[in-house]
Design a protein around this motif. Structure first.
Motif, PDB file in Angstrom:
ATOM      1  N   ASN A   1     112.754  54.533   8.701  1.00  0.00           N
ATOM      2  CA  ASN A   1     113.361  55.822   9.631  1.00  0.00           C
ATOM      3  C   ASN A   1     114.833  55.606   9.367  1.00  0.00           C
ATOM      4  O   ASN A   1     115.297  55.295  10.643  1.00  0.00           O
ATOM      5  N   TRP A   2     115.513  56.000   8.623  1.00  0.00           N
ATOM      6  CA  TRP A   2     116.967  56.211   8.408  1.00  0.00           C
ATOM      7  C   TRP A   2     117.581  57.061   9.491  1.00  0.00           C
ATOM      8  O   TRP A   2     116.994  58.466   9.522  1.00  0.00           O
TER       9      TRP A   2
ATOM     10  N   GLN B   1     115.948  57.485   2.120  1.00  0.00           N
ATOM     11  CA  GLN B   1     114.372  57.604   2.068  1.00  0.00           C
ATOM     12  C   GLN B   1     113.969  57.371   0.939  1.00  0.00           C
ATOM     13  O   GLN B   1     112.696  56.758   0.939  1.00  0.00           O
ATOM     14  N   GLU B   2     114.708  58.076  -0.301  1.00  0.00           N
ATOM     15  CA  GLU B   2     114.009  57.772  -1.416  1.00  0.00           C
ATOM     16  C   GLU B   2     113.881  56.434  -1.841  1.00  0.00           C
ATOM     17  O   GLU B   2     113.176  55.906  -2.657  1.00  0.00           O
TER      18      GLU B   2
ATOM     19  N   GLU C   1     120.522  60.518   4.347  1.00  0.00           N
ATOM     20  CA  GLU C   1     119.193  59.994   5.083  1.00  0.00           C
ATOM     21  C   GLU C   1     118.305  60.084   3.789  1.00  0.00           C
ATOM     22  O   GLU C   1     117.394  59.244   3.375  1.00  0.00           O
ATOM     23  N   TRP C   2     118.219  61.422   3.075  1.00  0.00           N
ATOM     24  CA  TRP C   2     117.243  61.568   1.951  1.00  0.00           C
ATOM     25  C   TRP C   2     117.348  60.427   0.971  1.00  0.00           C
ATOM     26  O   TRP C   2     116.485  60.068   0.563  1.00  0.00           O
TER      27      TRP C   2
ATOM     28  N   PRO D   1     111.388  54.135   1.267  1.00  0.00           N
ATOM     29  CA  PRO D   1     110.391  55.239   2.222  1.00  0.00           C
ATOM     30  C   PRO D   1     109.863  55.031   3.363  1.00  0.00           C
ATOM     31  O   PRO D   1     109.632  55.748   4.383  1.00  0.00           O
TER      32      PRO D   1
END
Length: 186
Positions: free
Chosen positions: A89-90, A82-83, A78-79, A86
């Motif tokens: 909402n994963w 997200q990178e 998820e991180w 951005p």
């Protein structure tokens, strides 16, 4: 054109979703798909004559590897996602452990886990891979999704009907997509 081809075409002509499929493909994780509302909402919007829009809510990334069930692995993915994207909402979940949360017998694959999801129209996923531009996973078929039918899966009809009914009410699907119909499994 059959439902599977229609679904593939829909995603190939939706630049936002196509890009997100590319990002998930780049993770190179086993039996990995994007499913649930990511697919369902795109189809229902299309069938209601609406243009493609950005995904709303969670983007559900599902994968299966019984040797990597630590939730921290999902959080790391998820991180990374997200990178890369951005504003999304994963939600990444290894389906090999989700049976524990759901009180079911262990699942054997992503497709098996999806058979235990609440609605037939939600149990659909897509992915991109190096060998396939767009692949569809629909263990319960695509008929209800394209017929705009909200029907509980057999598992939910038998064991968790109240959860299904609460989802239909709480998610506001019938207000957002007025052509939908609720159908029971009785």
């Amino acid at each position: 054109m059959d439902h599977e081809q229609s679904l593939k075409s829909l995603f190939q002509h939706d630049p936002n979703r196509w890009h997100l499929l590319d990002l998930v493909c780049a993770l190179e994780i086993p039996d990995c798909w994007i499913g649930a509302g990511f697919v369902r909402n795109a189809v229902w919007d299309h069938l209601h004559g609406r243009p493609p829009s950005a995904p709303s809510g969670d983007v559900d990334v599902l994968w299966f590897d019984p040797d990597q069930v630590d939730p921290a692995i999902d959080r790391r993915m998820e991180w990374v996602l997200q990178e890369w994207a951005p504003g999304i909402n994963w939600s990444v979940k290894n389906q090999a452990r989700m049976h524990l949360r759901n009180g079911d017998a262990p699942y054997t694959s992503t497709a098996d886990a999806m058979c235990h999801w609440p609605e037939t129209a939600t149990a659909v996923a897509v992915r991109r891979s190096a060998s396939t531009p767009c692949e569809v996973l629909a263990p319960l078929g695509l008929e209800d999704l394209f017929a705009m039918v909200i029907r509980p899966t057999r598992h939910f009809a038998l064991h968790k009907r109240e959860v299904h009914e609460a989802r239909v009410s709480n998610k506001g699907w019938l207000e957002r997509w007025p052509l939908l119909r609720c159908v029971d499994n009785d």
